[in-house]
Write a protein that holds these residues in place. Structure first.
Motif, PDB file in Angstrom:
ATOM      1  N   THR A 177       0.726  -1.030  -0.377  1.00 34.35           N
ATOM      2  CA  THR A 177      -0.155   0.124   0.211  1.00 34.35           C
ATOM      3  C   THR A 177       1.168   0.999  -0.110  1.00 34.35           C
ATOM      4  OG1 THR A 177       0.037   0.070   2.479  1.00 34.35           O
ATOM      5  CG2 THR A 177      -1.419  -1.351   1.859  1.00 34.35           C
ATOM      6  N   LEU A 178       0.381   2.439  -0.492  1.00 37.88           N
ATOM      7  CA  LEU A 178       1.312   3.391  -0.319  1.00 37.88           C
ATOM      8  C   LEU A 178       2.149   3.602   0.800  1.00 37.88           C
ATOM      9  CD1 LEU A 178      -0.812   5.592  -2.196  1.00 37.88           C
ATOM     10  CD2 LEU A 178       1.580   5.427  -2.948  1.00 37.88           C
ATOM     11  N   GLU A 179       1.066   3.199   2.310  1.00 40.78           N
ATOM     12  CA  GLU A 179       1.808   3.728   3.454  1.00 40.78           C
ATOM     13  C   GLU A 179       2.785   2.822   3.500  1.00 40.78           C
ATOM     14  OE1 GLU A 179      -3.377   4.955   3.417  1.00 40.78           O
ATOM     15  OE2 GLU A 179      -1.634   3.464   2.503  1.00 40.78           O
ATOM     16  N   GLN A 180       2.246   1.516   3.725  1.00 43.37           N
ATOM     17  CA  GLN A 180       3.648   0.375   4.206  1.00 43.37           C
ATOM     18  C   GLN A 180       4.982   1.112   3.255  1.00 43.37           C
ATOM     19  OE1 GLN A 180       2.690  -1.477   6.033  1.00 43.37           O
ATOM     20  NE2 GLN A 180       4.973  -2.024   5.919  1.00 43.37           N
ATOM     21  N   ASP A 181       4.472   1.153   2.036  1.00 38.48           N
ATOM     22  CA  ASP A 181       5.714   1.066   1.280  1.00 38.48           C
ATOM     23  C   ASP A 181       6.135   2.631   1.604  1.00 38.48           C
ATOM     24  OD1 ASP A 181       4.804  -0.493  -0.561  1.00 38.48           O
ATOM     25  OD2 ASP A 181       5.167   0.603  -2.137  1.00 38.48           O
ATOM     26  N   LEU A 182       5.511   3.394   1.793  1.00 41.51           N
ATOM     27  CA  LEU A 182       6.078   4.706   2.330  1.00 41.51           C
ATOM     28  C   LEU A 182       6.888   4.378   3.602  1.00 41.51           C
ATOM     29  CD1 LEU A 182       7.014   7.698   2.250  1.00 41.51           C
ATOM     30  CD2 LEU A 182       5.036   8.300   2.990  1.00 41.51           C
ATOM     31  N   ILE A 183       5.723   3.823   4.853  1.00 42.35           N
ATOM     32  CA  ILE A 183       7.285   3.490   5.875  1.00 42.35           C
ATOM     33  C   ILE A 183       8.469   2.643   6.133  1.00 42.35           C
ATOM     34  CG2 ILE A 183       6.575   1.697   8.193  1.00 42.35           C
ATOM     35  CD1 ILE A 183       3.393   3.276   8.047  1.00 42.35           C
ATOM     36  N   GLU A 184       8.023   1.661   4.893  1.00 46.70           N
ATOM     37  CA  GLU A 184       9.024   1.115   4.817  1.00 46.70           C
ATOM     38  C   GLU A 184      10.714   1.825   3.919  1.00 46.70           C
ATOM     39  OE1 GLU A 184       9.064  -2.945   2.729  1.00 46.70           O
ATOM     40  OE2 GLU A 184       7.187  -3.618   4.001  1.00 46.70           O
ATOM     41  N   ILE A 185      10.823   2.519   3.672  1.00 45.21           N
ATOM     42  CA  ILE A 185      11.152   3.636   2.529  1.00 45.21           C
ATOM     43  C   ILE A 185      11.891   4.008   4.136  1.00 45.21           C
ATOM     44  CG2 ILE A 185      11.994   5.678   1.201  1.00 45.21           C
ATOM     45  CD1 ILE A 185       9.284   4.287  -0.254  1.00 45.21           C
ATOM     46  N   ILE A 186      10.606   5.227   4.726  1.00 44.44           N
ATOM     47  CA  ILE A 186      11.186   5.825   5.475  1.00 44.44           C
ATOM     48  C   ILE A 186      12.437   4.837   6.741  1.00 44.44           C
ATOM     49  CG2 ILE A 186      10.802   7.294   7.550  1.00 44.44           C
ATOM     50  CD1 ILE A 186       8.994   8.507   5.260  1.00 44.44           C
ATOM     51  N   SER A 187      11.875   4.087   6.921  1.00 47.89           N
ATOM     52  CA  SER A 187      12.176   3.026   8.281  1.00 47.89           C
ATOM     53  C   SER A 187      13.179   2.341   7.216  1.00 47.89           C
ATOM     54  CB  SER A 187      11.413   1.659   9.138  1.00 47.89           C
ATOM     55  OG  SER A 187      11.274   1.304   7.288  1.00 47.89           O
TER      56      SER A 187
END
Length: 192
Positions: A177-187
């Motif tokens: 999801t956009l949220e999950q992908d963004l979280i994984e990138i930033i983390s």
């Protein structure tokens, strides 16, 4: 003697010169026909796409909210409900994060993903000055060839930077999801 698409044959080893020429010409015609039918062609624009001008270059979110782009941007933004539970740990933790979004106002994936992505960024309270929107034409080229520095192949492409260095990107559609992908990138849990 047998007849086939490739000419007249008396046997595998008894081809005369004319049969070879006919075979080669038929094979060449077949390959040419196959190639011409299967080469990549620019899709034809629908009447709706032709009537809507294409934004090109550096823009602001307000440009997408205004008509004619608002006809797809506003409903997409309003209808999307970000996963706030998943995003909550990121809220207030975006120091040094900037985002560059390459999109096409002619592109259905951009119509779907860009309003959703902006809704997420608004929830996270990422200041507008830390998000850059660049519209590309149908050849995926910007007016100043901005895409060259980022190796943009598809739109939308959302590039996440930390202290000016790319740490990840979401291309066309998210992996999860956009949220999950963004979280994984930033983390730091996702290679791109």
């Amino acid at each position: 003697m047998r007849k086939s698409f490739f000419g007249t044959h008396t046997g595998i080893s008894s081809c005369n010169q004319e049969d070879k020429i006919v075979r080669i010409l038929n094979l060449f015609l077949l390959i040419s026909l196959f190639w011409s039918c299967n080469r990549n062609k620019e899709p034809r624009a629908s009447a709706e796409q032709v009537s809507e001008p294409i934004l090109w270059g550096l823009i602001e979110v307000a440009d997408l909210q205004a008509d004619p782009y608002g006809s797809w941007y506003r409903p997409g933004y309003a209808a999307y409900q970000p996963d706030t539970t998943a995003l909550r740990p990121l809220k207030g933790q975006l120091d040094g994060i900037t985002i560059t979004v390459f999109l096409g106002t002619w592109c259905e994936d951009s119509h779907r993903e860009v309003p959703r992505f902006q809704r997420i960024l608004d929830y996270l309270e990422l200041p507008d000055e830390r998000v850059t929107y660049i519209c590309l034409n149908r050849q995926k080229v910007g007016p100043n060839s901005e895409e060259m520095d980022y190796d943009i192949q598809n739109v939308p492409t959302m590039i996440v930077n930390l202290q000016g260095t790319e740490i990840g990107r979401i291309v066309e559609t998210p992996e999860f999801t956009l949220e999950q992908d963004l979280i994984e990138i930033i983390s730091g849990n996702r290679d791109y």
